[in-house]
Design a protein around this motif. Sequence first.
Motif, PDB file in Angstrom:
ATOM      1  N   ILE A 189      -6.098   1.997  10.148  1.00 48.90           N
ATOM      2  CA  ILE A 189      -5.645   1.072   9.507  1.00 48.90           C
ATOM      3  C   ILE A 189      -4.168   1.488   8.838  1.00 48.90           C
ATOM      4  CG2 ILE A 189      -6.160  -0.544   7.654  1.00 48.90           C
ATOM      5  CD1 ILE A 189      -8.991  -0.249   7.908  1.00 48.90           C
ATOM      6  N   GLN A 190      -3.225   0.743   9.002  1.00 49.55           N
ATOM      7  CA  GLN A 190      -1.951   1.092   8.498  1.00 49.55           C
ATOM      8  C   GLN A 190      -1.648  -0.095   7.726  1.00 49.55           C
ATOM      9  OE1 GLN A 190       0.345   2.006  11.895  1.00 49.55           O
ATOM     10  NE2 GLN A 190      -0.167   4.104  11.676  1.00 49.55           N
ATOM     11  N   SER A 191      -0.923   0.394   6.645  1.00 45.70           N
ATOM     12  CA  SER A 191      -0.123  -0.956   5.770  1.00 45.70           C
ATOM     13  C   SER A 191       1.098  -0.457   5.586  1.00 45.70           C
ATOM     14  CB  SER A 191      -0.945  -0.786   4.247  1.00 45.70           C
ATOM     15  OG  SER A 191      -0.240  -1.792   3.590  1.00 45.70           O
ATOM     16  N   GLU A 192       2.015  -1.248   6.044  1.00 46.17           N
ATOM     17  CA  GLU A 192       3.436  -1.029   6.164  1.00 46.17           C
ATOM     18  C   GLU A 192       4.092  -2.029   5.021  1.00 46.17           C
ATOM     19  OE1 GLU A 192       4.559  -0.237  10.703  1.00 46.17           O
ATOM     20  OE2 GLU A 192       5.136  -2.082   9.811  1.00 46.17           O
ATOM     21  N   MET A 193       5.104  -1.333   4.250  1.00 45.82           N
ATOM     22  CA  MET A 193       6.096  -2.251   3.245  1.00 45.82           C
ATOM     23  C   MET A 193       7.433  -1.798   3.567  1.00 45.82           C
ATOM     24  SD  MET A 193       4.617  -0.865  -0.350  1.00 45.82           S
ATOM     25  CE  MET A 193       3.204   0.181  -0.061  1.00 45.82           C
ATOM     26  N   GLU A 194       8.294  -2.817   3.435  1.00 48.93           N
ATOM     27  CA  GLU A 194       9.661  -2.456   3.173  1.00 48.93           C
ATOM     28  C   GLU A 194       9.879  -2.239   1.809  1.00 48.93           C
ATOM     29  OE1 GLU A 194      12.155  -6.001   4.135  1.00 48.93           O
ATOM     30  OE2 GLU A 194      10.879  -5.956   6.156  1.00 48.93           O
ATOM     31  N   ILE A 195      10.868  -1.022   1.977  1.00 51.29           N
ATOM     32  CA  ILE A 195      11.483  -0.475   0.651  1.00 51.29           C
ATOM     33  C   ILE A 195      12.950  -0.255   0.852  1.00 51.29           C
ATOM     34  CG2 ILE A 195       9.227   0.567  -0.005  1.00 51.29           C
ATOM     35  CD1 ILE A 195      10.488   3.149   0.863  1.00 51.29           C
ATOM     36  N   ALA A 196      13.689  -0.200  -0.329  1.00 52.46           N
ATOM     37  CA  ALA A 196      14.930  -0.297  -0.312  1.00 52.46           C
ATOM     38  C   ALA A 196      15.562   1.325  -0.038  1.00 52.46           C
ATOM     39  CB  ALA A 196      15.669  -0.629  -1.565  1.00 52.46           C
ATOM     40  N   ASN A 197      14.800   2.157  -0.812  1.00 52.39           N
ATOM     41  CA  ASN A 197      14.991   3.682  -0.996  1.00 52.39           C
ATOM     42  C   ASN A 197      13.893   4.365  -1.164  1.00 52.39           C
ATOM     43  OD1 ASN A 197      15.214   3.126  -3.559  1.00 52.39           O
ATOM     44  ND2 ASN A 197      17.349   2.861  -3.564  1.00 52.39           N
ATOM     45  N   LEU A 198      13.925   5.762  -1.489  1.00 51.96           N
ATOM     46  CA  LEU A 198      12.795   6.587  -1.834  1.00 51.96           C
ATOM     47  C   LEU A 198      12.577   6.374  -3.222  1.00 51.96           C
ATOM     48  CD1 LEU A 198      13.265   9.941   0.267  1.00 51.96           C
ATOM     49  CD2 LEU A 198      11.629   8.068   0.520  1.00 51.96           C
ATOM     50  N   ALA A 199      13.331   6.079  -4.187  1.00 48.94           N
ATOM     51  CA  ALA A 199      13.362   5.847  -5.374  1.00 48.94           C
ATOM     52  C   ALA A 199      12.351   4.648  -5.665  1.00 48.94           C
ATOM     53  CB  ALA A 199      14.732   5.648  -6.059  1.00 48.94           C
ATOM     54  N   GLU A 200      12.633   3.624  -4.789  1.00 40.35           N
ATOM     55  CA  GLU A 200      11.614   2.423  -5.079  1.00 40.35           C
ATOM     56  C   GLU A 200      10.296   2.713  -4.800  1.00 40.35           C
ATOM     57  OE1 GLU A 200      11.478  -2.207  -3.838  1.00 40.35           O
ATOM     58  OE2 GLU A 200      12.452  -0.980  -2.561  1.00 40.35           O
ATOM     59  N   LEU A 201      10.158   3.767  -3.764  1.00 36.64           N
ATOM     60  CA  LEU A 201       8.644   4.140  -3.352  1.00 36.64           C
ATOM     61  C   LEU A 201       8.055   5.022  -4.594  1.00 36.64           C
ATOM     62  CD1 LEU A 201       6.319   4.368  -1.383  1.00 36.64           C
ATOM     63  CD2 LEU A 201       7.560   6.365  -0.248  1.00 36.64           C
ATOM     64  N   ASP A 202       8.946   5.842  -5.056  1.00 36.18           N
ATOM     65  CA  ASP A 202       8.308   6.559  -6.148  1.00 36.18           C
ATOM     66  C   ASP A 202       7.842   5.790  -7.492  1.00 36.18           C
ATOM     67  OD1 ASP A 202       7.970   9.286  -7.272  1.00 36.18           O
ATOM     68  OD2 ASP A 202       9.826   9.076  -8.537  1.00 36.18           O
ATOM     69  N   SER A 203       8.704   4.922  -7.575  1.00 33.68           N
ATOM     70  CA  SER A 203       8.368   3.888  -8.721  1.00 33.68           C
ATOM     71  C   SER A 203       7.275   3.218  -8.350  1.00 33.68           C
ATOM     72  CB  SER A 203       9.714   2.585  -8.859  1.00 33.68           C
ATOM     73  OG  SER A 203       9.233   1.800  -9.846  1.00 33.68           O
ATOM     74  N   PHE A 204       6.943   2.843  -7.203  1.00 37.50           N
ATOM     75  CA  PHE A 204       5.902   1.903  -6.927  1.00 37.50           C
ATOM     76  C   PHE A 204       4.577   2.888  -7.221  1.00 37.50           C
ATOM     77  CE2 PHE A 204       2.549   1.886  -3.123  1.00 37.50           C
ATOM     78  CZ  PHE A 204       2.051   0.886  -3.291  1.00 37.50           C
ATOM     79  N   PHE A 205       4.651   4.331  -6.867  1.00 37.11           N
ATOM     80  CA  PHE A 205       3.335   5.122  -6.994  1.00 37.11           C
ATOM     81  C   PHE A 205       3.251   5.326  -8.378  1.00 37.11           C
ATOM     82  CE2 PHE A 205       4.720   7.613  -2.944  1.00 37.11           C
ATOM     83  CZ  PHE A 205       3.990   7.090  -2.073  1.00 37.11           C
ATOM     84  N   ASP A 206       4.261   5.418  -9.174  1.00 32.78           N
ATOM     85  CA  ASP A 206       4.127   5.570 -10.629  1.00 32.78           C
ATOM     86  C   ASP A 206       3.326   4.158 -11.273  1.00 32.78           C
ATOM     87  OD1 ASP A 206       5.054   8.021 -10.753  1.00 32.78           O
ATOM     88  OD2 ASP A 206       7.245   7.054 -11.568  1.00 32.78           O
ATOM     89  N   LYS A 207       3.658   3.279 -10.581  1.00 23.63           N
ATOM     90  CA  LYS A 207       3.107   1.809 -11.116  1.00 23.63           C
ATOM     91  C   LYS A 207       1.577   1.798 -10.532  1.00 23.63           C
ATOM     92  CE  LYS A 207       3.004  -2.353 -12.836  1.00 23.63           C
ATOM     93  NZ  LYS A 207       3.194  -2.739 -14.137  1.00 23.63           N
TER      94      LYS A 207
END
Length: 104
Positions: free
Chosen positions: A54-72
């Motif tokens: 099972i894979q879940s894909e999401m569009e992100i602008a950059n790695l900072a956005e992914l890091d913010s997602f992890f924090d959230k």
Amino acid sequence: MMIARWTCEAKFGQKSEALALQKEWEEQIGVQTDIDISRSRTLSGSIGAKEAIIQSEMEIANLAELDSFFDKIASIEMHADWGKKFGELIVSGSTYWEVFRVVE
């Protein structure tokens, strides 16, 4: 733009339940993040891939956005509870993240 892909492997006979919980995550937890969940998708193994994947894909602008997602998601109590339920349906140690750069 980049694609962040989270992969896991469902235990035998648990794929349908895992997919249902994945959808629940999107509807109840994913919407609490800054990621546009409507632009995400869930994939499942078919031909040439393990059927249990099972894979879940999401569009992100950059790695900072992914890091913010992890924090959230780390701050959302419901995410921890969901993770415990989901953990019972997947193969331990099968989860991982990949990030791809979109070139076109």
